[in-house]
Design an enzyme around this catalytic site. Structure first.
Site, PDB file in Angstrom:
ATOM      1  N   GLY A 169       1.088  20.984  -2.063  1.00 12.28           N
ATOM      2  CA  GLY A 169       0.887  19.982  -1.022  1.00 12.28           C
ATOM      3  C   GLY A 169       0.574  18.767  -1.155  1.00 12.28           C
ATOM      4  O   GLY A 169       1.034  17.714  -0.331  1.00 12.28           O
TER       5      GLY A 169
ATOM      6  N   ARG B 234      -0.005  16.153  -5.150  1.00 16.18           N
ATOM      7  CA  ARG B 234      -0.268  16.118  -6.846  1.00 16.18           C
ATOM      8  C   ARG B 234      -1.728  16.404  -7.022  1.00 16.18           C
ATOM      9  O   ARG B 234      -2.165  16.964  -7.799  1.00 16.18           O
ATOM     10  CB  ARG B 234       0.173  14.701  -7.399  1.00 16.18           C
ATOM     11  CG  ARG B 234      -0.383  14.533  -8.617  1.00 16.18           C
ATOM     12  CD  ARG B 234      -0.068  13.041  -9.002  1.00 16.18           C
ATOM     13  NE  ARG B 234       0.012  12.859 -10.797  1.00 16.18           N
ATOM     14  CZ  ARG B 234       0.078  11.649 -11.453  1.00 16.18           C
ATOM     15  NH1 ARG B 234       0.461  10.751 -10.618  1.00 16.18           N
ATOM     16  NH2 ARG B 234      -0.143  11.605 -12.421  1.00 16.18           N
ATOM     17  N   ALA B 235      -2.730  15.883  -6.060  1.00 16.05           N
ATOM     18  CA  ALA B 235      -3.887  16.100  -6.062  1.00 16.05           C
ATOM     19  C   ALA B 235      -4.270  17.561  -5.951  1.00 16.05           C
ATOM     20  O   ALA B 235      -5.312  18.075  -6.800  1.00 16.05           O
ATOM     21  CB  ALA B 235      -4.767  15.172  -5.158  1.00 16.05           C
TER      22      ALA B 235
ATOM     23  N   LYS C 123       0.907  -1.287   0.024  1.00 20.54           N
ATOM     24  CA  LYS C 123      -0.105  -0.009  -0.124  1.00 20.54           C
ATOM     25  C   LYS C 123       0.808   1.174  -0.037  1.00 20.54           C
ATOM     26  O   LYS C 123       0.507   2.316  -0.743  1.00 20.54           O
ATOM     27  CB  LYS C 123      -1.059  -0.163   0.933  1.00 20.54           C
ATOM     28  CG  LYS C 123      -2.137   1.124   1.109  1.00 20.54           C
ATOM     29  CD  LYS C 123      -2.770   0.946   2.336  1.00 20.54           C
ATOM     30  CE  LYS C 123      -3.700  -0.143   2.138  1.00 20.54           C
ATOM     31  NZ  LYS C 123      -4.922  -0.196   3.198  1.00 20.54           N
TER      32      LYS C 123
ATOM     33  N   ARG D 106      -9.105  13.461   3.675  1.00 21.77           N
ATOM     34  CA  ARG D 106      -8.825  13.344   2.107  1.00 21.77           C
ATOM     35  C   ARG D 106      -9.282  14.196   1.212  1.00 21.77           C
ATOM     36  O   ARG D 106      -9.035  14.237  -0.015  1.00 21.77           O
ATOM     37  CB  ARG D 106      -9.480  11.920   1.975  1.00 21.77           C
ATOM     38  CG  ARG D 106     -11.119  11.814   2.238  1.00 21.77           C
ATOM     39  CD  ARG D 106     -11.620  10.235   1.852  1.00 21.77           C
ATOM     40  NE  ARG D 106     -12.937  10.342   1.857  1.00 21.77           N
ATOM     41  CZ  ARG D 106     -13.674   9.291   1.643  1.00 21.77           C
ATOM     42  NH1 ARG D 106     -13.115   8.022   1.290  1.00 21.77           N
ATOM     43  NH2 ARG D 106     -15.073   9.376   1.651  1.00 21.77           N
TER      44      ARG D 106
ATOM     45  N   LEU E 127      -4.485  14.406   7.967  1.00 22.26           N
ATOM     46  CA  LEU E 127      -5.016  15.008   6.629  1.00 22.26           C
ATOM     47  C   LEU E 127      -6.297  14.339   6.322  1.00 22.26           C
ATOM     48  O   LEU E 127      -6.418  13.137   5.838  1.00 22.26           O
ATOM     49  CB  LEU E 127      -3.791  14.696   5.703  1.00 22.26           C
ATOM     50  CG  LEU E 127      -4.009  15.570   4.388  1.00 22.26           C
ATOM     51  CD1 LEU E 127      -3.989  17.015   4.455  1.00 22.26           C
ATOM     52  CD2 LEU E 127      -3.074  14.969   3.063  1.00 22.26           C
TER      53      LEU E 127
ATOM     54  N   CYS F 288       2.787  24.661   5.918  1.00 28.28           N
ATOM     55  CA  CYS F 288       3.005  24.827   4.396  1.00 28.28           C
ATOM     56  C   CYS F 288       2.476  26.020   3.981  1.00 28.28           C
ATOM     57  O   CYS F 288       3.081  26.469   2.819  1.00 28.28           O
ATOM     58  CB  CYS F 288       2.280  23.818   3.685  1.00 28.28           C
ATOM     59  SG  CYS F 288       3.011  22.123   3.964  1.00 28.28           S
TER      60      CYS F 288
ATOM     61  N   ARG G 204       2.298   2.186  -3.317  1.00 30.30           N
ATOM     62  CA  ARG G 204       1.342   2.838  -4.253  1.00 30.30           C
ATOM     63  C   ARG G 204       1.145   3.934  -4.153  1.00 30.30           C
ATOM     64  O   ARG G 204       0.709   4.953  -4.707  1.00 30.30           O
ATOM     65  CB  ARG G 204      -0.097   1.957  -4.285  1.00 30.30           C
ATOM     66  CG  ARG G 204      -0.188   0.636  -4.724  1.00 30.30           C
ATOM     67  CD  ARG G 204      -1.468   0.037  -5.059  1.00 30.30           C
ATOM     68  NE  ARG G 204      -2.328  -0.354  -3.717  1.00 30.30           N
ATOM     69  CZ  ARG G 204      -2.252  -1.381  -2.776  1.00 30.30           C
ATOM     70  NH1 ARG G 204      -1.235  -2.283  -3.408  1.00 30.30           N
ATOM     71  NH2 ARG G 204      -2.870  -1.276  -1.542  1.00 30.30           N
TER      72      ARG G 204
END
Length: 402
Positions: A310, A312-313, A60, A274, A272, A169, A63
């Site tokens: 922060g 890629r998404a 996991k 989602r 964090l 950040c 990935r």
């Protein structure tokens, strides 16, 4: 006894203000020597934490690493240090002392490397530095990293220091906002900004019930960035890179639980939600309008972009929400790929990447050939820092030695 009027006070006040916008005059960056390839990190991480028996979790984590769009990171925390301090490899085992020992000395030293590069590029004596802003997430100590850097660089003992800890950040924007206020309200001032991050405080061994922590292990990297900022640059000797037009900070509504970090005996925990990328996307257009509409800018593709990566998404969602052309977030994606998420230093690396690439590609300005751009930092809260920058003509920069 003499007397004075409010007019006298106002004259003194105005005389102390600088002329013109705060301007970025130099940039320096630094990383630890230890470089790790993202493709190999899962094997390394589970080996050094003696967790290879957690086969499913390791797959996991692989990935997770693959989805980050990160190629490599630089980390001050080495395998030798982990072997000397094995409790750091146990999830949430008391290990704060070992973490502090590494970052309290390492953060100012890494900051020094970046600062020396910025001062060298600036080209003026370090005695001209009047203010110091130091920012880091780790290594709370007294006297702090700001004090240590003054000693390491040999700055004046009367330099005015500002120490920012655990801002997350968004802090790359925070330091620019503070530097703008200092530079524009203190005539002749030159502000040294240093953001230095060593993420050993966030290192934890794997735990099946805390996937947020695994995300942190895959995402964050170490690095430092330093800037010199001042108003009214002396063009015979100083080389402007970007002008800081405006700054803003806001807390996004209903995001208190989106991103949280807590300092514990076992280090800094990381939580964090989602939906953070969607939260950013939901609010990014309003933030852009607030920043750019005073300049009459409504075409988001007519400006350059410096968005904190922060993850890629977040970049994907911002690009999609604003209908940005594919190359608009190129600098943000490059820094994420080559360094990971550098916390407060990240957007400063992106500023450096934009100006260097603009020069290398023969663009007409330091901002990809465009006049204006916008910088966004996202941090716990969720807090958004927004900075509008104006680029400098490359011909002028070259004439001044850039």
């Amino acid at each position: 006894m003499g007397s004075y009027s409010s007019d006298d006070v106002e004259v003194i006040r105005e005389a102390g203000r600088a002329q013109g916008l705060a301007t970025i005059l130099a940039i320096g960056t630094a990383t630890p020597p230890n470089c790790v390839a993202q493709a190999d990190y899962a094997d390394y991480y589970f080996r050094v934490t003696k967790s290879e028996h957690m086969v499913d979790l390791k797959e996991k984590f692989k990935r997770i690493c693959e989805k980050t769009a990160i190629k490599k990171r630089y980390l001050a925390l080495t395998e030798d240090y982990l072997q000397e301090n094995p409790t750091m490899c146990e999830f949430m085992a008391p290990s704060l002392n070992a973490r502090q020992d590494l970052v309290v000395t390492g953060v100012p030293m890494l900051g020094k490397e970046a600062a020396v590069k910025a001062i060298d590029e600036w080209g003026l004596p370090k005695s001209k530095i009047t203010h110091l802003i130091f920012c880091t997430t780790a290594g709370v100590d007294m006297p702090g990293a700001d004090y240590q850097l003054v000693k390491l660089l040999g700055l004046s003992p009367s330099v005015k220091r500002y120490m920012l800890y655990q801002q997350g950040c968004a802090a790359g924007g925070t330091v620019l906002r503070l530097a703008k206020d200092l530079a524009e309200n203190n005539k002749g001032s030159r502000v040294l900004i240093v953001c230095s991050e060593i993420t050993a405080i966030l290192f934890h061994g794997p735990n099946e019930n805390h996937l947020d922590s695994l995300v942190a292990q895959a995402l964050f990297g170490d690095g430092a960035a330093a800037l010199i900022v001042g108003s009214g640059p002396h063009l015979a000797v100083e080389r402007p890179i970007f002008e800081i037009v405006s700054t803003d900070q806001t807390i996004l509504p209903d995001t208190e639980k989106a991103m949280k970090l807590h300092l514990r005996e076992g280090g800094l925990t990381f939580q964090l939600h989602r939906d953070v990328p969607l939260m950013v996307a939901k609010n990014i257009e309003n933030a852009a309008e607030k920043a750019l509409s005073p300049l009459g800018i409504t075409d988001w593709n007519s400006v350059f972009w410096m968005v904190h990566p922060g993850g890629r998404a977040i970049l994907d969602q911002v690009e999609r929400k604003l209908n940005l052309k594919e190359d608009k977030l190129r600098a943000s994606r490059h820094v994420l790929s080559e360094y990971g998420n550098l916390i407060s230093a990240c957007v400063l690396f992106i500023i450096d990447e934009v100006r260097k690439r603009s020069m290398a590609e023969g663009k007409s300005t330091t901002g990809e050939g465009l006049d204006c751009g916008v910088l966004f930092g996202f941090g716990p809260g969720m807090t958004v820092e927004t900075v509008v920058l104006r680029s400098v003509r490359v011909t002028a920069a070259v004439a001044n030695g850039n």
